[in-house]
Write an enzyme that holds these catalytic residues in place. Structure first.
Site, PDB file in Angstrom:
ATOM      1  N   ASN A 236     -10.016  -0.035   0.213  1.00 48.06           N
ATOM      2  CA  ASN A 236      -8.360  -0.305  -0.471  1.00 48.06           C
ATOM      3  C   ASN A 236      -7.954   0.068  -1.321  1.00 48.06           C
ATOM      4  O   ASN A 236      -8.132  -1.859  -2.206  1.00 48.06           O
ATOM      5  CB  ASN A 236      -8.189  -1.232   0.432  1.00 48.06           C
ATOM      6  CG  ASN A 236      -6.725  -1.316   1.446  1.00 48.06           C
ATOM      7  OD1 ASN A 236      -6.080  -0.396   0.032  1.00 48.06           O
ATOM      8  ND2 ASN A 236      -6.476  -0.911   2.402  1.00 48.06           N
TER       9      ASN A 236
ATOM     10  N   HIS B  84      -3.649   7.398   2.068  1.00 47.75           N
ATOM     11  CA  HIS B  84      -3.392   6.378   1.665  1.00 47.75           C
ATOM     12  C   HIS B  84      -5.338   5.982   1.936  1.00 47.75           C
ATOM     13  O   HIS B  84      -5.519   5.510   3.159  1.00 47.75           O
ATOM     14  CB  HIS B  84      -2.818   5.315   1.872  1.00 47.75           C
ATOM     15  CG  HIS B  84      -3.542   3.477   2.052  1.00 47.75           C
ATOM     16  ND1 HIS B  84      -4.386   3.259   0.121  1.00 47.75           N
ATOM     17  CD2 HIS B  84      -3.024   2.217   2.242  1.00 47.75           C
ATOM     18  CE1 HIS B  84      -4.086   2.018   0.469  1.00 47.75           C
ATOM     19  NE2 HIS B  84      -4.278   1.564   2.242  1.00 47.75           N
TER      20      HIS B  84
ATOM     21  N   CYS C  31       0.232  -1.002   0.136  1.00 48.10           N
ATOM     22  CA  CYS C  31      -0.011  -0.227  -0.357  1.00 48.10           C
ATOM     23  C   CYS C  31       0.584   0.772   0.283  1.00 48.10           C
ATOM     24  O   CYS C  31       0.292   2.129  -0.483  1.00 48.10           O
ATOM     25  CB  CYS C  31      -1.180  -0.030   0.955  1.00 48.10           C
ATOM     26  SG  CYS C  31      -2.491  -1.329   1.209  1.00 48.10           S
TER      27      CYS C  31
END
Length: 325
Positions: A282, A252, A115
């Site tokens: 996500n 993020h 990520c």
């Protein structure tokens, strides 16, 4: 003292055609729309079809970024793709994006920091441009996390989505102050001791399989809020800026609770935080460029704005980059 800065020339993104809502997930696993929203803030996510590979998503995002920059593939001499879900073990997804946009020169490679991948990729491209070895870089974050999910695991399958985002960075001379346009500073960290908190239980060098994502959600939440503070504060120290100077905070997009808790800990006002996790889920390395493109297109991010990007991902890896748009 004058110095080379990596200035954002363009931004673009692409989301797969298919949407998967929380109501759709209620039919697949034992969960509910209210439960998902309360704990994550996610309402829907996009899921790639079979013909929408990671490189396909990346190519479309790259083409959009080039169009936004008013540039062609011939103008780019470096492609970095941040991804944990490449089309193949090799060749790299970056080379497939390179070919897909019609680029036959320069260099292209993948970067894997889960990520945090896009932040790592921006920092890496910045080093190339500062060195003078390259002039313009296409930085792509592209993921098809739906391919590595256990769709019977309600604790993970509700969290992730697919997508891609990209920015074009160009080497330009600045005055060497925090008023310069471009990447002002970046700070990267990792600590492999936390591997078991968030990982995929397979790989060509171990199980010879792709594997599926495993996560200890509570532990990830705790570390995510605690760890990002140092790299953000380091960015402020390096540039003589503060949370008050920020125009936008683009973290993020993992979980709305993580985003709001992190912003609160850093003293960043809620109205400065860009949140897209509700619509995208996500999307790992794609989440920050997707959010940047959203905020640029809707008029929030404007030229001259001071923008902080930050992320934490499996490994653990984490990092920040401070950019004046």
């Amino acid at each position: 003292m004058k110095r080379i800065r990596s200035v954002v020339r363009g931004v673009g993104s692409y989301l797969p055609r298919r949407k998967l809502t929380n109501q759709d997930l209620e039919k697949l696993v034992e969960t509910s729309h209210d439960w998902i929203v309360q704990r994550t803030g996610i309402e829907e996510r996009h899921i790639a079809e079979e013909d929408e590979t990671t490189s396909v998503l990346g190519i479309k995002a790259a083409e959009a970024a080039l169009a936004d920059a008013g540039l062609r593939a011939d103008d780019i001499d470096l492609v970095i793709c941040a991804t944990s879900t490449p089309d193949y073990t090799f060749p790299s997804t970056a080379t497939m994006i390179q070919t897909g946009i019609g680029m036959t020169h320069g260099a292209a490679f993948d970067l894997q920091a889960v990520c945090t991948g896009f932040v790592y990729a921006v920092a890496t491209a910045d080093k190339f441009l500062q060195s003078g070895s390259h002039k313009r870089a296409l930085v792509v974050g592209a993921e098809t996390f739906s391919r590595i999910l256990d769709w019977n695991d309600r604790t993970t399958c509700v969290l992730f989505g697919d997508g891609a985002g990209a920015i074009v960075l160009e080497a330009q001379e600045g005055e060497g102050t925090s008023c310069d346009r471009g990447v002002l500073t970046s700070h990267l960290r990792s600590d492999g001791r936390y591997r078991d908190k968030l990982y995929v239980d397979g790989g060509p060098g171990s199980t010879k399989t792709t594997g599926v994502l495993k996560m200890e959600g509570r532990e990830v939440f705790k570390f995510a809020v605690g760890m990002v503070a140092d790299v953000v504060q380091d960015a402020f120290k390096a540039t003589g800026t503060s949370a008050e100077d920020l125009k936008w905070f683009v973290p993020h997009q993992a979980n709305k609770r993580i985003i709001t808790a992190s912003a609160d800990k850093l003293g960043i006002a809620p109205e400065k935080v860009v949140i897209t996790v509700n619509k995208h889920g996500n999307t790992s390395a794609a989440s920050i460029p997707l959010a940047l493109d959203t905020a640029r297109k809707d008029g929030r991010i404007k030229d001259g704005d001071l923008v902080m990007i930050e992320a934490i991902g499996g490994g653990f890896t984490w990092g920040s980059a401070l950019i004046r748009w």
